[in-house]
Design a protein around this motif. Structure first.
Motif, PDB file in Angstrom:
ATOM      1  N   ASP A  88       5.008 -23.924  46.497  1.00  0.00           N
ATOM      2  CA  ASP A  88       4.764 -22.582  46.605  1.00  0.00           C
ATOM      3  C   ASP A  88       4.473 -21.865  45.227  1.00  0.00           C
ATOM      4  O   ASP A  88       4.497 -20.691  44.860  1.00  0.00           O
ATOM      5  CB  ASP A  88       6.159 -21.680  47.096  1.00  0.00           C
ATOM      6  N   CYS A  89       3.743 -22.703  44.426  1.00  0.00           N
ATOM      7  CA  CYS A  89       3.620 -22.399  42.995  1.00  0.00           C
ATOM      8  C   CYS A  89       2.377 -22.710  42.656  1.00  0.00           C
ATOM      9  O   CYS A  89       1.654 -23.724  43.105  1.00  0.00           O
ATOM     10  CB  CYS A  89       4.625 -22.949  41.887  1.00  0.00           C
ATOM     11  N   VAL A  90       1.363 -21.935  41.875  1.00  0.00           N
ATOM     12  CA  VAL A  90       0.173 -22.154  41.355  1.00  0.00           C
ATOM     13  C   VAL A  90       0.146 -22.101  39.822  1.00  0.00           C
ATOM     14  O   VAL A  90       0.554 -21.475  39.318  1.00  0.00           O
ATOM     15  CB  VAL A  90      -0.761 -21.028  41.746  1.00  0.00           C
ATOM     16  N   LEU A  91      -0.332 -23.379  39.381  1.00  0.00           N
ATOM     17  CA  LEU A  91      -0.259 -23.568  37.842  1.00  0.00           C
ATOM     18  C   LEU A  91      -1.355 -22.726  37.373  1.00  0.00           C
ATOM     19  O   LEU A  91      -2.366 -22.269  37.686  1.00  0.00           O
ATOM     20  CB  LEU A  91      -0.636 -25.058  37.456  1.00  0.00           C
ATOM     21  N   ALA A  92      -0.769 -21.925  36.073  1.00  0.00           N
ATOM     22  CA  ALA A  92      -1.734 -21.208  35.362  1.00  0.00           C
ATOM     23  C   ALA A  92      -2.521 -22.010  34.657  1.00  0.00           C
ATOM     24  O   ALA A  92      -2.333 -22.945  34.134  1.00  0.00           O
ATOM     25  CB  ALA A  92      -0.768 -20.491  34.228  1.00  0.00           C
ATOM     26  N   PRO A  93      -3.879 -21.365  34.579  1.00  0.00           N
ATOM     27  CA  PRO A  93      -4.883 -22.083  33.674  1.00  0.00           C
ATOM     28  C   PRO A  93      -4.473 -22.412  32.360  1.00  0.00           C
ATOM     29  O   PRO A  93      -3.959 -21.385  31.696  1.00  0.00           O
ATOM     30  CB  PRO A  93      -5.954 -20.986  33.755  1.00  0.00           C
ATOM     31  N   GLY A  94      -4.778 -23.223  31.982  1.00  0.00           N
ATOM     32  CA  GLY A  94      -4.245 -23.937  30.607  1.00  0.00           C
ATOM     33  C   GLY A  94      -2.893 -24.471  30.111  1.00  0.00           C
ATOM     34  O   GLY A  94      -2.583 -24.954  29.115  1.00  0.00           O
TER      35      GLY A  94
END
Length: 324
Positions: A88-94
């Motif tokens: 239910d989480c999306v990794l942040a770019p970078g």
């Protein structure tokens, strides 16, 4: 080969899973998705997106800790760093590069985490509360959420997560790493966006009950850890309600005494929230939930103690029917 392996775990997260998988794949790291008995087609979605899928053995009660350990074990030539992400989480770019570089430059650190934010904080007061909780101060820490990066060697050395925990397994891992002399850090960087999707008081209550179960289980394994929080649960969740009933029977005007203690607790929470910049309406709501939370926390604690006494398996307390 990438320096980082990603373990993504989920159960009935079909709506959120594609975004979580896409963000993980964009990092360039190897990826394993571990599914805990989904009934919404999540494994098939992950397979269609090219992810390696591991289905958790459901002959035993599933836990996030078991799922993460199973995912970690799926890499036969493990990378130096291991990133855990909930579906239910999306990794942040970078984030992956930032976390990896930090661990490479700080050899005394075993684990690093970052900030999370709620995707829909205005959807409910419960989402806003969780969003507020995510913004813990950056710097040295002694606990974190399940979204974290850890050195593979130290993770293996302490035996990974304790699969018997239904909650607070991350804090148990942190405690064992710290006891071995490792430093832990929260970076002032966005790590993930999270979708709590919580709109009902009953969902918040069950989620808080699960936290109480984890608090008691953590205390059983690490007696000195969060001792004050357990005492507060006993005081506000049991002692004061009993005192209120007894005083009401003896002479009802005396009920004002325990109620005044609750009021003082609420006011303290409200003032603290306002001093940290929380807007008045949210500060009032959060302070109310903080005060009310002692009851479900105590119920969760009592559930753990009863299960332990009866030698029953520690089964997950689900706060939503469609999710873990």
């Amino acid at each position: 080969m990438s320096d980082v392996d990603i373990v993504l775990i989920g159960r009935n997260e079909a709506q959120r899973l594609p975004a979580a998988l896409a963000a993980a794949k964009r990092s360039g790291a190897r990826l394993v998705y571990v599914d805990s008995g989904s009934s919404d087609g999540s494994p098939e979605i992950a397979e269609d997106m090219g992810a390696e899928v591991v289905r958790l053995d459901m002959s035993r009660p599933f836990t996030a800790a078991r799922a993460r350990n199973t995912g970690a074990a799926a890499f036969h030539d493990p990378a130096p760093y291991l990133q855990f992400v909930d579906a239910d989480c999306v990794l942040a770019p970078g984030w992956i590069e930032t976390a990896k570089d930090f661990l490479a430059q700080h050899q005394r650190h075993a684990l690093v985490t970052g900030w999370a934010r709620e995707e829909q904080p205005d959807h409910s007061v419960f989402n806003r509360l969780i969003d507020w909780e995510w913004r813990a101060p950056a710097g040295p820490i002694d606990a974190c959420s399940g979204n974290l990066m850890v050195r593979r060697s130290t993770f293996d050395a302490v035996g990974g997560f304790d699969g018997g925990f239904i909650a607070s397994e991350e804090e148990d891992l942190c405690a064992r790493l710290a006891s071995d002399g490792w430093a832990l850090e929260r970076l002032p960087e966005e790590m993930v966006t999270h979708d709590a999707g919580m709109t009902r008081l009953s969902e918040w209550w069950r989620r808080t009950e699960r936290a109480g179960h984890g608090l008691a289980q953590l205390g059983a394994k690490h007696p000195g850890r969060r001792h004050t929080e357990r005492l507060r649960a006993w005081l506000y969740g049991l002692a004061l309600p009993v005192a209120t009933l007894v005083l009401a029977v003896l002479w009802w005007p005396l009920v004002i005494l325990p109620l005044a203690i609750y009021g003082r607790s609420w006011l303290s929470g409200y003032r603290t929230l306002r001093n940290t910049g929380t807007r008045p309406a949210d500060a009032r709501a959060f302070a109310t939930l903080f005060t009310l939370a002692k009851a479900p926390v105590l119920i969760g604690m009592l559930r753990f103690y009863l299960r332990s006494m009866l030698r029953r398996e520690m089964r997950l307390i689900e706060y939503r029917k469609d999710r873990a």
